[in-house]
Design a protein around this motif. Structure first.
Motif, PDB file in Angstrom:
ATOM      1  N   ILE A 119       0.820  -1.190   0.318  1.00 52.18           N
ATOM      2  CA  ILE A 119       0.010   0.077  -0.079  1.00 52.18           C
ATOM      3  C   ILE A 119       0.814   1.552  -0.050  1.00 52.18           C
ATOM      4  CG2 ILE A 119      -1.170   1.784   1.447  1.00 52.18           C
ATOM      5  CD1 ILE A 119      -2.774  -1.466   1.842  1.00 52.18           C
ATOM      6  N   ILE A 120       1.591   1.148   0.971  1.00 52.05           N
ATOM      7  CA  ILE A 120       2.503   2.133   1.268  1.00 52.05           C
ATOM      8  C   ILE A 120       3.246   2.715  -0.642  1.00 52.05           C
ATOM      9  CG2 ILE A 120       4.663   3.514   2.004  1.00 52.05           C
ATOM     10  CD1 ILE A 120       4.316   1.695   4.512  1.00 52.05           C
ATOM     11  N   ILE A 121       3.703   1.430  -1.244  1.00 54.46           N
ATOM     12  CA  ILE A 121       5.132   1.391  -1.632  1.00 54.46           C
ATOM     13  C   ILE A 121       3.460   2.660  -3.468  1.00 54.46           C
ATOM     14  CG2 ILE A 121       5.140   0.435  -4.383  1.00 54.46           C
ATOM     15  CD1 ILE A 121       7.140  -1.712  -2.670  1.00 54.46           C
ATOM     16  N   THR A 122       2.318   1.595  -3.472  1.00 54.55           N
ATOM     17  CA  THR A 122       1.172   2.259  -4.357  1.00 54.55           C
ATOM     18  C   THR A 122       0.923   3.611  -4.211  1.00 54.55           C
ATOM     19  OG1 THR A 122       0.133  -0.218  -4.345  1.00 54.55           O
ATOM     20  CG2 THR A 122      -1.236   2.023  -5.009  1.00 54.55           C
ATOM     21  N   LEU A 123       0.565   3.987  -2.943  1.00 58.73           N
ATOM     22  CA  LEU A 123       0.827   5.729  -2.986  1.00 58.73           C
ATOM     23  C   LEU A 123       1.748   6.109  -3.168  1.00 58.73           C
ATOM     24  CD1 LEU A 123      -1.276   5.021   0.911  1.00 58.73           C
ATOM     25  CD2 LEU A 123      -2.299   5.565  -1.990  1.00 58.73           C
ATOM     26  N   SER A 124       2.998   6.027  -2.810  1.00 59.11           N
ATOM     27  CA  SER A 124       3.869   6.578  -3.300  1.00 59.11           C
ATOM     28  C   SER A 124       4.293   6.731  -4.827  1.00 59.11           C
ATOM     29  CB  SER A 124       5.447   6.096  -2.326  1.00 59.11           C
ATOM     30  OG  SER A 124       5.011   6.104  -0.691  1.00 59.11           O
ATOM     31  N   MET A 125       4.546   5.525  -5.316  1.00 57.18           N
ATOM     32  CA  MET A 125       4.701   6.067  -6.581  1.00 57.18           C
ATOM     33  C   MET A 125       3.139   6.644  -7.442  1.00 57.18           C
ATOM     34  SD  MET A 125       7.571   4.489  -7.525  1.00 57.18           S
ATOM     35  CE  MET A 125       6.934   3.719  -9.331  1.00 57.18           C
ATOM     36  N   THR A 126       2.268   6.501  -7.157  1.00 53.22           N
ATOM     37  CA  THR A 126       0.942   6.970  -7.612  1.00 53.22           C
ATOM     38  C   THR A 126       1.202   8.852  -7.383  1.00 53.22           C
ATOM     39  OG1 THR A 126      -0.255   5.576  -7.028  1.00 53.22           O
ATOM     40  CG2 THR A 126      -1.232   7.536  -7.572  1.00 53.22           C
ATOM     41  N   TYR A 127       1.559   8.936  -6.005  1.00 60.41           N
ATOM     42  CA  TYR A 127       1.788  11.222  -5.657  1.00 60.41           C
ATOM     43  C   TYR A 127       3.164  10.825  -6.416  1.00 60.41           C
ATOM     44  CZ  TYR A 127       3.118  14.582  -3.267  1.00 60.41           C
ATOM     45  OH  TYR A 127       3.135  16.123  -2.833  1.00 60.41           O
ATOM     46  N   ILE A 128       4.045  10.378  -6.614  1.00 59.23           N
ATOM     47  CA  ILE A 128       5.200  10.834  -6.977  1.00 59.23           C
ATOM     48  C   ILE A 128       5.394  11.215  -9.091  1.00 59.23           C
ATOM     49  CG2 ILE A 128       8.010  10.326  -8.008  1.00 59.23           C
ATOM     50  CD1 ILE A 128       8.133   9.045  -4.534  1.00 59.23           C
ATOM     51  N   LEU A 129       4.808   9.789  -9.709  1.00 54.32           N
ATOM     52  CA  LEU A 129       4.119   9.569 -10.709  1.00 54.32           C
ATOM     53  C   LEU A 129       3.479  11.359 -11.427  1.00 54.32           C
ATOM     54  CD1 LEU A 129       4.284   6.150 -11.509  1.00 54.32           C
ATOM     55  CD2 LEU A 129       6.040   7.898 -12.470  1.00 54.32           C
ATOM     56  N   TRP A 130       2.432  11.164 -10.612  1.00 51.69           N
ATOM     57  CA  TRP A 130       1.240  12.184 -10.338  1.00 51.69           C
ATOM     58  C   TRP A 130       2.262  13.908 -10.299  1.00 51.69           C
ATOM     59  CZ3 TRP A 130      -3.234  11.971 -12.400  1.00 51.69           C
ATOM     60  CH2 TRP A 130      -4.135  12.913 -12.702  1.00 51.69           C
ATOM     61  N   LYS A 131       3.040  14.252  -9.679  1.00 51.30           N
ATOM     62  CA  LYS A 131       3.689  15.179  -9.585  1.00 51.30           C
ATOM     63  C   LYS A 131       4.464  15.239 -11.132  1.00 51.30           C
ATOM     64  CE  LYS A 131       5.582  16.789  -6.243  1.00 51.30           C
ATOM     65  NZ  LYS A 131       6.227  17.037  -4.793  1.00 51.30           N
ATOM     66  N   LYS A 132       4.763  14.627 -11.658  1.00 52.32           N
ATOM     67  CA  LYS A 132       5.861  14.323 -13.374  1.00 52.32           C
ATOM     68  C   LYS A 132       5.631  14.817 -13.890  1.00 52.32           C
ATOM     69  CE  LYS A 132       9.417  12.977 -11.161  1.00 52.32           C
ATOM     70  NZ  LYS A 132      11.099  14.318 -10.502  1.00 52.32           N
ATOM     71  N   ARG A 133       3.813  14.157 -13.891  1.00 58.18           N
ATOM     72  CA  ARG A 133       2.769  15.601 -15.131  1.00 58.18           C
ATOM     73  C   ARG A 133       3.371  16.532 -15.476  1.00 58.18           C
ATOM     74  NH1 ARG A 133      -2.034  12.492 -16.073  1.00 58.18           N
ATOM     75  NH2 ARG A 133      -2.894  14.568 -16.527  1.00 58.18           N
ATOM     76  N   SER A 134       3.635  16.954 -17.165  1.00 57.18           N
ATOM     77  CA  SER A 134       4.243  17.638 -17.435  1.00 57.18           C
ATOM     78  C   SER A 134       2.702  18.564 -18.277  1.00 57.18           C
ATOM     79  CB  SER A 134       5.193  17.816 -18.623  1.00 57.18           C
ATOM     80  OG  SER A 134       5.250  16.638 -19.800  1.00 57.18           O
TER      81      SER A 134
END
Length: 272
Positions: A119-134
């Protein structure tokens, strides 16, 4: 990972045959642990930990957050220790029953830690990748695909771990939990496999994304094509004293004569 998965498959097949075929009608043979402490407890915990630590490394590459990466690694190692403890307990007590206190606690740490780490990995990856949106459609489309992949694999393994822990605690006198625990390690290894394949595909798209390729039809014959060019030349009047209007009228007549023959005078005729 491949070696562990192959070994686990062989051992599970062997123990399942002994459990359901050789011990048919024998209840003691049905609930005997055999080598399940190693193949399901120890091996599954190590496979899960390898996958989770790989995700933690990717999170560190994307975010450079040592705290978040350290948290994921610590939870992953904790669940791995719980799985190893549960496997050793199976050999000591020769049982997989949850009525043994230390085994129940070890299983709770193992399976609960796996679900929490996922769960921690899923939430963290989703948040980090969402911030990478350009804001660019092409880039955001790739990011969205990665987010979808992470959410799907992370929720799959977390859900299976929760189901396994629920069956283990709610149905203490049954072997229902054996079904999800036998498939949990496969889910982890396949999620890693999908992640690696996705990375390879993204690299190929990146390498070919900046070039324009034309898919031209290929000739299905090896027969050589011969091209012959026939040229015609017209004499040019170099008389400086000649009337220019007469030159123009002569040129027009020559041009009409050429058009009558199919091509303008002086134009090459191409025969394939």
């Amino acid at each position: 990972m491949y070696f562990f998965e192959a070994l686990q498959t062989v051992l599970l097949t062997h123990d399942t045959f002994r459990q359901l075929a050789e011990s048919f009608g024998n209840f003691e043979g049905l609930i005997a642990p055999y080598l399940m402490g190693f193949e399901l407890g120890i091996q599954s915990a190590i496979i899960a930990s390898v996958t989770q630590c790989f995700y933690a490394w990717r999170i560190y590459i994307l975010s450079s957050s040592k705290i978040l990466t350290g948290l994921i690694v610590c939870v992953s190692l904790l669940q791995c220790a719980g799985g190893i403890t549960e496997g050793i307990t199976c050999f000591i007590y020769n049982s997989t029953s949850s009525t043994i206190p230390i085994e129940a606690k070890a299983s709770g740490i193992w399976v609960g830690g796996s679900a929490a780490c996922d769960i921690i990995i899923t939430l963290s990856m989703t948040y980090i990748l969402w911030k990478k949106r350009s804001g660019f459609q092409k880039t955001d489309s790739v990011v969205n695909k990665v987010i979808q992949l992470v959410v799907e694999t992370g929720l799959l393994t977390a859900t299976m771990a929760i189901v396994q822990l629920t069956l283990y605690n709610m149905f203490k006198d049954t072997e229902y939990f054996m079904t999800p625990v036998g498939a949990l390690s496969k889910a982890y290894s396949n999620s890693l496999f999908v992640l690696l394949n996705n990375r390879s595909q993204m690299r190929q798209q990146r390498d070919t994304g900046g070039t324009t390729s034309l898919n031209l039809p290929q000739l299905q014959t090896t027969r050589a094509i011969q091209i012959s060019v026939n040229q015609e030349t017209f004499g040019v009047r170099n008389d400086a004293t000649a009337d220019r209007s007469s030159d123009k009228s002569q040129y027009d007549e020559d041009l009409k004569a050429g058009l009558g023959g199919g091509l303008p005078g002086g134009a090459p005729q191409v025969q394939a």
